[in-house]
Design a protein around this motif. Structure first.
Motif, mmCIF file in Angstrom:
data_model
loop_
_atom_site.group_PDB
_atom_site.id
_atom_site.type_symbol
_atom_site.label_atom_id
_atom_site.label_comp_id
_atom_site.label_asym_id
_atom_site.label_seq_id
_atom_site.Cartn_x
_atom_site.Cartn_y
_atom_site.Cartn_z
ATOM 1 N N UNK A 110 0.822 -1.214 0.000
ATOM 2 C CA UNK A 110 0.000 0.000 0.000
ATOM 3 C C UNK A 110 0.850 1.256 0.000
ATOM 4 N N UNK A 111 2.173 1.089 0.152
ATOM 5 C CA UNK A 111 3.035 2.265 0.160
ATOM 6 C C UNK A 111 4.483 1.886 -0.047
ATOM 7 N N UNK A 112 5.233 2.843 -0.578
ATOM 8 C CA UNK A 112 6.672 2.694 -0.761
ATOM 9 C C UNK A 112 7.338 3.874 -0.069
ATOM 10 N N UNK A 113 8.343 3.593 0.769
ATOM 11 C CA UNK A 113 9.031 4.670 1.478
ATOM 12 C C UNK A 113 10.499 4.694 1.077
ATOM 13 N N UNK A 114 11.116 5.826 1.324
ATOM 14 C CA UNK A 114 12.534 6.002 1.004
ATOM 15 C C UNK A 114 13.299 6.312 2.276
ATOM 16 N N UNK A 115 14.207 5.419 2.616
ATOM 17 C CA UNK A 115 15.061 5.582 3.792
ATOM 18 C C UNK A 115 16.402 6.156 3.333
ATOM 19 N N UNK A 116 16.815 7.319 3.864
ATOM 20 C CA UNK A 116 18.075 7.921 3.405
ATOM 21 C C UNK A 116 19.326 7.192 3.895
ATOM 22 N N UNK A 117 19.161 6.215 4.780
ATOM 23 C CA UNK A 117 20.308 5.492 5.309
ATOM 24 C C UNK A 117 20.999 4.698 4.204
ATOM 25 N N UNK A 118 22.285 4.906 4.069
ATOM 26 C CA UNK A 118 23.052 4.190 3.055
ATOM 27 C C UNK A 118 23.373 2.775 3.538
ATOM 28 N N UNK A 119 23.620 1.888 2.573
ATOM 29 C CA UNK A 119 24.028 0.531 2.923
ATOM 30 C C UNK A 119 25.367 0.572 3.656
ATOM 31 N N UNK A 120 25.575 -0.325 4.606
ATOM 32 C CA UNK A 120 26.848 -0.328 5.347
ATOM 33 C C UNK A 120 28.051 -0.483 4.420
ATOM 34 N N UNK A 121 29.153 0.182 4.793
ATOM 35 C CA UNK A 121 30.376 0.095 3.991
ATOM 36 C C UNK A 121 31.062 -1.252 4.159
ATOM 37 N N UNK A 122 30.740 -1.964 5.218
ATOM 38 C CA UNK A 122 31.271 -3.309 5.439
ATOM 39 C C UNK A 122 30.147 -4.320 5.294
ATOM 40 N N UNK A 123 30.522 -5.581 5.296
ATOM 41 C CA UNK A 123 29.496 -6.611 5.120
ATOM 42 C C UNK A 123 28.506 -6.584 6.276
ATOM 43 N N UNK A 124 27.244 -6.797 5.943
ATOM 44 C CA UNK A 124 26.191 -6.866 6.954
ATOM 45 C C UNK A 124 25.182 -7.903 6.514
ATOM 46 N N UNK A 125 24.602 -8.637 7.451
ATOM 47 C CA UNK A 125 23.560 -9.612 7.072
ATOM 48 C C UNK A 125 22.387 -8.910 6.418
ATOM 49 N N UNK A 126 21.632 -9.657 5.644
ATOM 50 C CA UNK A 126 20.567 -9.057 4.826
ATOM 51 C C UNK A 126 19.541 -8.299 5.660
ATOM 52 N N UNK A 127 19.188 -8.845 6.838
ATOM 53 C CA UNK A 127 18.138 -8.194 7.607
ATOM 54 C C UNK A 127 18.573 -6.850 8.199
ATOM 55 N N UNK A 128 19.876 -6.553 8.155
ATOM 56 C CA UNK A 128 20.362 -5.269 8.645
ATOM 57 C C UNK A 128 20.487 -4.222 7.539
ATOM 58 N N UNK A 129 20.215 -4.597 6.329
ATOM 59 C CA UNK A 129 20.228 -3.632 5.234
ATOM 60 C C UNK A 129 18.945 -2.809 5.276
ATOM 61 N N UNK A 130 19.054 -1.490 5.182
ATOM 62 C CA UNK A 130 17.840 -0.658 5.282
ATOM 63 C C UNK A 130 16.809 -0.963 4.200
ATOM 64 N N UNK A 131 17.257 -1.471 3.047
ATOM 65 C CA UNK A 131 16.310 -1.754 1.971
ATOM 66 C C UNK A 131 15.431 -2.953 2.234
#
Length: 432
Positions: A197-218
């Motif tokens: 029902x909606x799409x939002x935009x999070x300004x947080x950039x992806x981490x510069x180091x490896x991070x598990x998928x669930x920690x990616x803001x997208x």
């Protein structure tokens, strides 16, 4: 001759002095009425600001359940609230985002993409947040995160299968508002179908180091609390409850009610009233200033008119002596002056009402301004309080008329005390 009739004749004969008295009263009444109107406008705008902005109270406690959070939201001071239930989930039929940086000692991003899966992979790759009102989440209320398409989650979505997804996830899977997603629990035992029902935009950039998928803001999704509890197996607890109240004064009452409901041990109760202070307190100061104006103008008007009447009495000593010699009562002489001043006060009130009705709105906007919500607190403009509404009410005109008549009475009776000490023979002898 009746002293009321004499007062009318005196006003007609002394036109210049009558005009000067009218001008003084007009200024006094206009300032008085302006003060009352500004007070009323400030009170209305303060009430609007309280409803639009309010004070956010965050309650955290281990073991806080959605049912207890709903009971908190039903407390008297609360007029809006949000609960948040975070769970991990996987994707079915669409691909979660993965880190573009290789995991240290692990597989390459391409291999991890395959592991996350185009259809059935990615256990726990999604960070799902069950919310009641996404607009009360700090990233949304402060404006750092914004809805780019559709809408957010609202209290009316309770029990419905809807979701708000991040722009990067939507772009990767070519998703739009109205599409249906299937989200599965981390243990693969439960699946929920949700409509975007909606799409939002999070300004947080992806981490510069490896991070598990669930920690990616997208990979963040917002869904109603019921969907999150279903994906969590029904045992998910509320991470926090954010309650919106009208003013900081109500925080103590809410704190006592929360302690009674949840117990005081381990209860975290945090009040965020910065937006309220930034927006409402200036309005309160304007209202207090308007109240001070009313008292100062009333006092100054009484003193000025008292001096004017005193000078008029001194100039009319011979007239007073003649009337006393003819047997006129002293109280009637004081009454004549009171009627003269009151007869000027009433048209001054009418002219003041006309002046305030014409210029009150622009004056109120200049002093109170247009407040569009908690922008000054760093938050994005929300449904604001709008420009102040300044309108002349009969009650305000009646209050000004009452004060004007009171000023007339005080400003004539106090100087009229000298009339009580007059004697006809001494007055006539002094004036010869």
């Amino acid at each position: 001759m009746n002293f009321v009739k004499r007062a009318g004749m005196s006003l007609g004969v002394r036109r210049s002095r009558t005009a000067a008295l009218l001008a003084i009263f007009l200024v006094v009444c206009t300032l008085l009425l302006g003060g009352f109107l500004l007070q009323a406008a400030a009170a209305r705008q303060e009430a609007d600001a309280q409803r639009a902005i309010g004070v956010d109270v965050t309650v955290r406690k281990e073991g806080l359940s959605p049912a207890l959070a709903d009971r908190l939201g039903a407390l008297g001071p609360v007029h809006r609230y949000n609960t948040e239930v975070p769970v991990r989930a996987g994707a079915r039929g669409f691909t979660p985002l993965v880190s573009r940086v290789p995991e240290p000692g692990g597989a390459s991003p391409e291999h991890e993409q395959e592991h996350e899966g185009d259809g059935d992979g990615g256990k726990g790759a999604l960070s799902v947040h069950g919310v009641r009102d996404s607009g009360m989440l700090l990233p949304f209320s402060y404006g750092s995160t914004r809805i780019t398409a559709g809408r957010g989650i609202s209290s009316g979505d309770t029990g419905r299968g809807v979701a708000v997804i991040e722009q990067r996830l939507a772009d990767q899977n070519h998703l739009e508002v109205g599409d249906t997603l299937r989200v599965r629990s981390a243990d693969d035992e439960r699946t929920a179908a949700v409509t975007v029902v909606g799409v939002f935009q999070d300004p947080t950039q992806d981490p510069a180091t490896w991070a598990p998928a669930h920690r990616l803001p997208g990979n963040t999704l917002y869904v109603p609390v019921d969907i999150a509890r279903k994906l969590g197996g029904g045992a998910a607890t509320v991470s926090e409850a954010v309650l919106r109240i009208g003013s900081p004064d109500q925080a103590r009452q809410l704190h006592a009610a929360a302690e009674k409901l949840l117990g005081g041990d381990g209860l975290e109760f945090r009040v965020n009233d910065k937006a309220y202070r930034d927006q409402v307190q200036p309005i309160q100061r304007v209202g207090a200033f308007a109240g001070l104006i009313v008292w100062v103008i009333a006092l100054a008007g009484t003193l000025i008119l008292g001096l004017v009447v005193m000078l008029q009495i001194r100039e009319r000593r011979f007239e007073l002596g003649v009337l006393l010699a003819m047997g006129e009562k002293k109280w009637k002489l004081i009454g004549q002056h009171a009627v003269e001043v009151a007869a000027v006060a009433l048209p001054a009130v009418a002219l003041a009402a006309l002046a305030c009705s014409l210029g009150g709105q622009s004056t109120g906007e200049a002093l109170l301004g247009h407040r569009s919500g908690p922008a000054s607190a760093g938050r994005a403009p929300q449904a604001g309080t709008g420009p102040p509404t300044v309108r002349v009410e009969p009650a305000d005109v009646g209050r000004v008329a009452g004060i004007a008549l009171g000023i007339s009475l005080v400003s004539t009776v106090v100087p009229g005390i000298g009339i009580l000490r007059l004697h006809p023979r001494s007055v006539l002898t002094d004036t010869e």
